[in-house]
Design a protein around this motif. Structure first.
Motif, PDB file in Angstrom:
ATOM      1  N   CYS A 174       0.748  -1.299   0.020  1.00 51.96           N
ATOM      2  CA  CYS A 174       0.051   0.245  -0.032  1.00 51.96           C
ATOM      3  C   CYS A 174       0.762   1.290   0.009  1.00 51.96           C
ATOM      4  N   PHE A 175       0.016   2.159  -0.546  1.00 55.84           N
ATOM      5  CA  PHE A 175       0.899   3.688  -0.615  1.00 55.84           C
ATOM      6  C   PHE A 175       0.262   4.475   0.653  1.00 55.84           C
ATOM      7  N   ARG A 176       1.196   5.194   1.308  1.00 60.49           N
ATOM      8  CA  ARG A 176       0.775   5.880   2.489  1.00 60.49           C
ATOM      9  C   ARG A 176       1.122   7.566   2.325  1.00 60.49           C
ATOM     10  N   GLU A 177       0.385   8.598   2.215  1.00 61.89           N
ATOM     11  CA  GLU A 177       0.719   9.734   2.118  1.00 61.89           C
ATOM     12  C   GLU A 177       1.605  10.652   3.295  1.00 61.89           C
ATOM     13  N   THR A 178       2.539  11.212   2.937  1.00 62.12           N
ATOM     14  CA  THR A 178       3.349  12.004   3.970  1.00 62.12           C
ATOM     15  C   THR A 178       3.467  13.205   3.758  1.00 62.12           C
ATOM     16  N   GLU A 179       4.025  13.838   4.697  1.00 62.42           N
ATOM     17  CA  GLU A 179       3.980  15.535   4.158  1.00 62.42           C
ATOM     18  C   GLU A 179       4.816  15.781   3.045  1.00 62.42           C
ATOM     19  N   GLY A 180       4.526  16.239   1.993  1.00 64.94           N
ATOM     20  CA  GLY A 180       5.305  16.480   0.810  1.00 64.94           C
ATOM     21  C   GLY A 180       5.614  15.371   0.182  1.00 64.94           C
ATOM     22  N   GLY A 181       5.371  14.075   0.228  1.00 61.30           N
ATOM     23  CA  GLY A 181       5.582  12.863  -0.424  1.00 61.30           C
ATOM     24  C   GLY A 181       4.731  11.653  -0.157  1.00 61.30           C
ATOM     25  N   LEU A 182       5.227  10.613  -0.189  1.00 61.65           N
ATOM     26  CA  LEU A 182       4.502   9.402  -0.418  1.00 61.65           C
ATOM     27  C   LEU A 182       5.185   7.985  -0.057  1.00 61.65           C
ATOM     28  N   VAL A 183       5.036   7.264   0.703  1.00 60.70           N
ATOM     29  CA  VAL A 183       5.718   6.280   0.966  1.00 60.70           C
ATOM     30  C   VAL A 183       5.036   4.732   0.549  1.00 60.70           C
ATOM     31  N   PHE A 184       5.482   3.708  -0.233  1.00 61.20           N
ATOM     32  CA  PHE A 184       5.101   2.664  -0.442  1.00 61.20           C
ATOM     33  C   PHE A 184       5.528   1.574   0.299  1.00 61.20           C
ATOM     34  N   HIS A 185       4.653   0.740   1.082  1.00 60.35           N
ATOM     35  CA  HIS A 185       4.850  -0.295   1.959  1.00 60.35           C
ATOM     36  C   HIS A 185       4.654  -1.691   1.646  1.00 60.35           C
ATOM     37  N   ILE A 186       5.618  -2.557   1.600  1.00 64.19           N
ATOM     38  CA  ILE A 186       5.271  -4.121   1.066  1.00 64.19           C
ATOM     39  C   ILE A 186       5.946  -4.969   1.801  1.00 64.19           C
ATOM     40  N   THR A 187       5.292  -6.134   2.076  1.00 66.46           N
ATOM     41  CA  THR A 187       5.814  -7.389   3.046  1.00 66.46           C
ATOM     42  C   THR A 187       5.649  -8.649   2.350  1.00 66.46           C
ATOM     43  N   ALA A 188       6.574  -9.195   2.485  1.00 65.98           N
ATOM     44  CA  ALA A 188       6.352 -10.659   1.807  1.00 65.98           C
ATOM     45  C   ALA A 188       7.182 -11.784   2.552  1.00 65.98           C
ATOM     46  N   ALA A 191      10.751  -2.770  -9.478  1.00 67.79           N
ATOM     47  CA  ALA A 191       9.665  -2.892 -10.682  1.00 67.79           C
ATOM     48  C   ALA A 191       8.233  -2.896 -10.256  1.00 67.79           C
ATOM     49  N   VAL A 192       7.926  -3.440  -9.405  1.00 65.69           N
ATOM     50  CA  VAL A 192       6.574  -3.216  -8.803  1.00 65.69           C
ATOM     51  C   VAL A 192       6.096  -1.779  -8.625  1.00 65.69           C
ATOM     52  N   VAL A 193       6.729  -0.965  -8.084  1.00 61.59           N
ATOM     53  CA  VAL A 193       6.748   0.459  -7.913  1.00 61.59           C
ATOM     54  C   VAL A 193       6.636   1.234  -9.469  1.00 61.59           C
ATOM     55  N   GLY A 194       7.444   0.933 -10.089  1.00 63.91           N
ATOM     56  CA  GLY A 194       7.743   1.439 -11.661  1.00 63.91           C
ATOM     57  C   GLY A 194       6.381   1.170 -12.280  1.00 63.91           C
ATOM     58  N   THR A 195       5.749  -0.103 -12.205  1.00 64.42           N
ATOM     59  CA  THR A 195       4.512  -0.334 -12.820  1.00 64.42           C
ATOM     60  C   THR A 195       3.328   0.303 -12.121  1.00 64.42           C
ATOM     61  N   LEU A 196       3.216   0.314 -10.696  1.00 63.70           N
ATOM     62  CA  LEU A 196       2.331   1.047 -10.198  1.00 63.70           C
ATOM     63  C   LEU A 196       2.104   2.599 -10.607  1.00 63.70           C
ATOM     64  N   ILE A 197       3.385   3.044 -10.888  1.00 60.29           N
ATOM     65  CA  ILE A 197       3.386   4.664 -11.238  1.00 60.29           C
ATOM     66  C   ILE A 197       2.668   4.673 -12.472  1.00 60.29           C
ATOM     67  N   GLN A 207       9.390   0.298 -15.921  1.00 59.76           N
ATOM     68  CA  GLN A 207      10.640   0.265 -15.631  1.00 59.76           C
ATOM     69  C   GLN A 207      10.848   0.516 -14.194  1.00 59.76           C
ATOM     70  N   SER A 208      11.986  -0.078 -13.524  1.00 58.30           N
ATOM     71  CA  SER A 208      12.412  -0.030 -12.232  1.00 58.30           C
ATOM     72  C   SER A 208      12.655   1.235 -11.957  1.00 58.30           C
ATOM     73  N   VAL A 209      12.156   1.866 -10.677  1.00 54.48           N
ATOM     74  CA  VAL A 209      12.485   3.029 -10.044  1.00 54.48           C
ATOM     75  C   VAL A 209      13.823   3.329  -9.661  1.00 54.48           C
ATOM     76  N   PRO A 210      14.372   4.343  -9.601  1.00 55.53           N
ATOM     77  CA  PRO A 210      15.799   4.420  -8.770  1.00 55.53           C
ATOM     78  C   PRO A 210      16.062   3.904  -7.521  1.00 55.53           C
ATOM     79  N   ALA A 211      17.199   3.437  -7.354  1.00 58.39           N
ATOM     80  CA  ALA A 211      17.575   2.702  -5.962  1.00 58.39           C
ATOM     81  C   ALA A 211      17.263   3.660  -4.762  1.00 58.39           C
ATOM     82  N   CYS A 212      17.579   4.925  -4.871  1.00 60.91           N
ATOM     83  CA  CYS A 212      17.799   5.834  -3.808  1.00 60.91           C
ATOM     84  C   CYS A 212      16.656   5.741  -2.843  1.00 60.91           C
ATOM     85  N   GLY A 213      15.229   5.622  -3.323  1.00 64.12           N
ATOM     86  CA  GLY A 213      14.172   5.473  -2.571  1.00 64.12           C
ATOM     87  C   GLY A 213      13.930   4.464  -1.768  1.00 64.12           C
ATOM     88  N   LEU A 214      14.772   3.329  -2.138  1.00 68.16           N
ATOM     89  CA  LEU A 214      14.270   2.045  -1.462  1.00 68.16           C
ATOM     90  C   LEU A 214      15.003   1.648  -0.009  1.00 68.16           C
TER      91      LEU A 214
END
Length: 250
Positions: free
Chosen positions: A176-190, A200-206, A232-239
């Motif tokens: 799930c995505f959760r909105e933050t002040e000035g941004g967004l965080v995607f949380h995933i557990t498996a 790749a998941v985040v890039g497709t969800l975008i 496309q895969s999103v940049p590594a910096c946010g992971l």
């Protein structure tokens, strides 16, 4: 000779490193950790990590194990502070504790959680720690698509090609995505993740959030089991790897 296995819990900023795992001609987190541990314990230490983060990916919670020979309790008790003093500032050990000889940092993990961080406006304090993304996103549509991930097992569509995994099946329990002040965080557990899977998941969800593909199209991408159909895969910096669960670790 007495050998004892230990777990190491640590965190690191991956910006300056070519991922976790030791490799030739590149500086990695594992290389720096093994070097510092070997100096302190005065024996060759080779750690094994709970997973392999890519270049530029961070971990706020990461586990590795090591085997030490004939080590005394006083040395282990002061190891955290002393080894941290030997490590680069971007890597920090939280604790070192004994486990059973059969305990395994990679294979015993029952769940892993990642976060992917976005920010929407230029912020120098988020450089290399979050992805600056300026386009409008439909977060509701992205969350609807993210929920669909829980209905599937085979995630070949989001896996890096030519990996050595026996299966591309994973059991996702949160996305799930959760909105933050000035941004967004995607949380995933498996229970496990494939190489490059979260990015790749985040890039497709975008693509869903930009209304380039529908919810049905997103399902079809998963069902195709073809990486070329996904985004496309999103940049590594946010992971960030943020949590690892073991049945015997609190």
């Amino acid at each position: 000779m007495n050998t004892q296995r230990f777990f190491i819990e640590l965190a690191y900023d991956g910006s300056a490193y070519h991922g976790w795992q030791v490799q030739p001609n590149a500086i990695t987190v594992q290389e720096e950790l093994d070097k510092a541990l070997s100096v302190f314990f005065r024996q060759k230490v080779e750690t094994l990590g709970c997973g392999r983060t890519d270049a530029g990916v961070h971990a706020s919670d990461f586990f590795a194990h090591m085997d030490l020979e004939d080590v005394d309790e006083t040395a282990v008790a002061r190891a955290v502070g002393s080894v941290n003093a030997l490590l680069p500032y971007q890597i920090a050990i939280k604790r070192i504790f004994p486990v059973s000889p059969a305990a395994h940092a990679r294979f015993d993990a029952t769940a892993r959680s990642y976060e992917y961080h976005f920010h929407f406006h230029k912020d120098p304090f988020k450089l290399n720690r979050s992805w600056l993304y300026k386009a409008q996103l439909d977060v509701t549509a992205m969350n609807a698509a993210a929920t669909e991930l829980l209905n599937y097992k085979d995630f070949s569509s989001f896996s890096k090609s030519h990996t050595d995994t026996a299966t591309n099946n994973c059991r996702i329990t949160e996305a799930c995505f959760r909105e933050t002040e000035g941004g967004l965080v995607f949380h995933i557990t498996a229970d496990r993740f494939l190489r490059n899977m979260v990015r790749a998941v985040v890039g497709t969800l975008i693509r869903v959030g930009r209304r380039e593909i529908s919810l049905q199209h997103f399902r079809e991408i998963i069902e195709s089991k073809n990486r070329s159909n996904a985004g496309q895969s999103v940049p590594a910096c946010g992971l960030y790897l943020v949590h690892i669960v073991y049945p015997y670790v609190k």
